[in-house]
Design a protein around this motif. Structure first.
Motif, PDB file in Angstrom:
ATOM      1  N   SER A 193     -11.860  20.241   0.611  1.00  0.00           N
ATOM      2  CA  SER A 193     -13.156  19.553   1.133  1.00  0.00           C
ATOM      3  C   SER A 193     -13.440  18.233  -0.155  1.00  0.00           C
ATOM      4  O   SER A 193     -14.701  18.036  -0.365  1.00  0.00           O
ATOM      5  CB  SER A 193     -14.084  20.474   0.988  1.00  0.00           C
ATOM      6  N   ILE A 250     -15.253  15.724   1.735  1.00  0.00           N
ATOM      7  CA  ILE A 250     -16.570  16.090   2.354  1.00  0.00           C
ATOM      8  C   ILE A 250     -17.680  16.180   1.320  1.00  0.00           C
ATOM      9  O   ILE A 250     -18.870  16.036   1.456  1.00  0.00           O
ATOM     10  CB  ILE A 250     -16.709  17.559   3.128  1.00  0.00           C
ATOM     11  N   LYS A 251     -17.268  15.974   0.060  1.00  0.00           N
ATOM     12  CA  LYS A 251     -18.241  16.410  -1.130  1.00  0.00           C
ATOM     13  C   LYS A 251     -19.324  15.446  -1.368  1.00  0.00           C
ATOM     14  O   LYS A 251     -20.318  15.648  -1.839  1.00  0.00           O
ATOM     15  CB  LYS A 251     -17.569  16.527  -2.405  1.00  0.00           C
ATOM     16  N   ASP A 292     -16.804  22.290   5.930  1.00  0.00           N
ATOM     17  CA  ASP A 292     -16.262  21.189   5.336  1.00  0.00           C
ATOM     18  C   ASP A 292     -14.653  21.604   5.206  1.00  0.00           C
ATOM     19  O   ASP A 292     -13.960  20.650   5.282  1.00  0.00           O
ATOM     20  CB  ASP A 292     -16.676  21.634   3.803  1.00  0.00           C
ATOM     21  N   SER A 341     -12.070  18.933   6.405  1.00  0.00           N
ATOM     22  CA  SER A 341     -11.021  18.173   5.551  1.00  0.00           C
ATOM     23  C   SER A 341      -9.768  18.643   6.294  1.00  0.00           C
ATOM     24  O   SER A 341      -8.587  17.851   5.986  1.00  0.00           O
ATOM     25  CB  SER A 341     -11.010  19.233   4.314  1.00  0.00           C
TER      26      SER A 341
END
Length: 203
Positions: free
Chosen positions: A4, A7-8, A50, A54
């Motif tokens: 992820s 997406i962080k 997430d 990803s």
């Protein structure tokens, strides 16, 4: 690359409805409705998967703007954006960039409803996916709820549950209201393996 990682940097408000009640005055609501985006005001209220996002993002090829799958390339198209978000497809050019904080200073936004919102949304998502898919990519922006809903529509095996159709509402709400299970590194690897095993019959 860590799970992820892309997406962080994307954080959705945890109290979306409360935020709207506090900040959306009648004037702002009227402008949003006039833009053609009013239908989305009650969307995007739940979380993102997430790990799933990803797993798809690392398969994005910026040269072709497609996700590279075992059976070939596949991508989000303009009609997908319109079908999922329910926003206008045609319109005038919408590539002028303005800081959102400056919008209240505009005397008139009467023409904003004629903007090509679908094209702008898709172009920006393509750009962000291209940046995030690089080896040095550290984050992603763009309309990720759109990407997630597109995945659910075209790859049923990843759906979190049975969706339900809401008449006269954008398709995104079919999936936006379903709960998301929390995942970990094993979930990410599971998605990876599932994508490796995909065939055209799964789409």
């Amino acid at each position: 690359m860590g799970v992820s990682q892309w997406i962080k940097n994307y954080e959705r408000p945890k109290a979306g409805r409360e935020i709207r009640e506090i900040y959306l005055s009648e004037v702002v609501v009227a402008r949003v409705e006039a833009s053609g985006l009013g239908i989305l005001r009650d969307c995007f209220t739940t979380g993102l998967d997430d790990n799933l996002l990803s797993a798809f993002i690392e398969r994005w090829h910026p040269d072709t703007n497609t996700f590279h799958m075992p059976f070939g390339g596949i991508s989000i198209m303009l009609h997908d954006v319109q079908h999922i978000l329910g926003i206008p497809v045609t319109g005038e050019r919408s590539d002028d960039r303005v800081n959102a904080q400056l919008l209240p200073l505009f005397d008139s936004l009467d023409r904003v409803g004629s903007y090509a919102w679908c094209a702008a949304c898709l172009a920006y998502l393509y750009l962000q996916l291209g940046t995030a898919s690089r080896r040095d990519g550290t984050g992603v922006s763009g309309c990720l709820p759109l990407l997630q809903a597109w995945i659910y529509e075209y790859f049923p095996k990843f759906q979190p549950g049975a969706g339900f159709f809401l008449e006269d509402r954008p398709l995104i709400e079919t999936w936006d209201r379903l709960p998301r299970a929390k995942g970990d590194s094993q979930t990410f690897q599971m998605y990876r393996h599932s994508l490796d095993d995909l065939s055209s019959e799964h789409v």
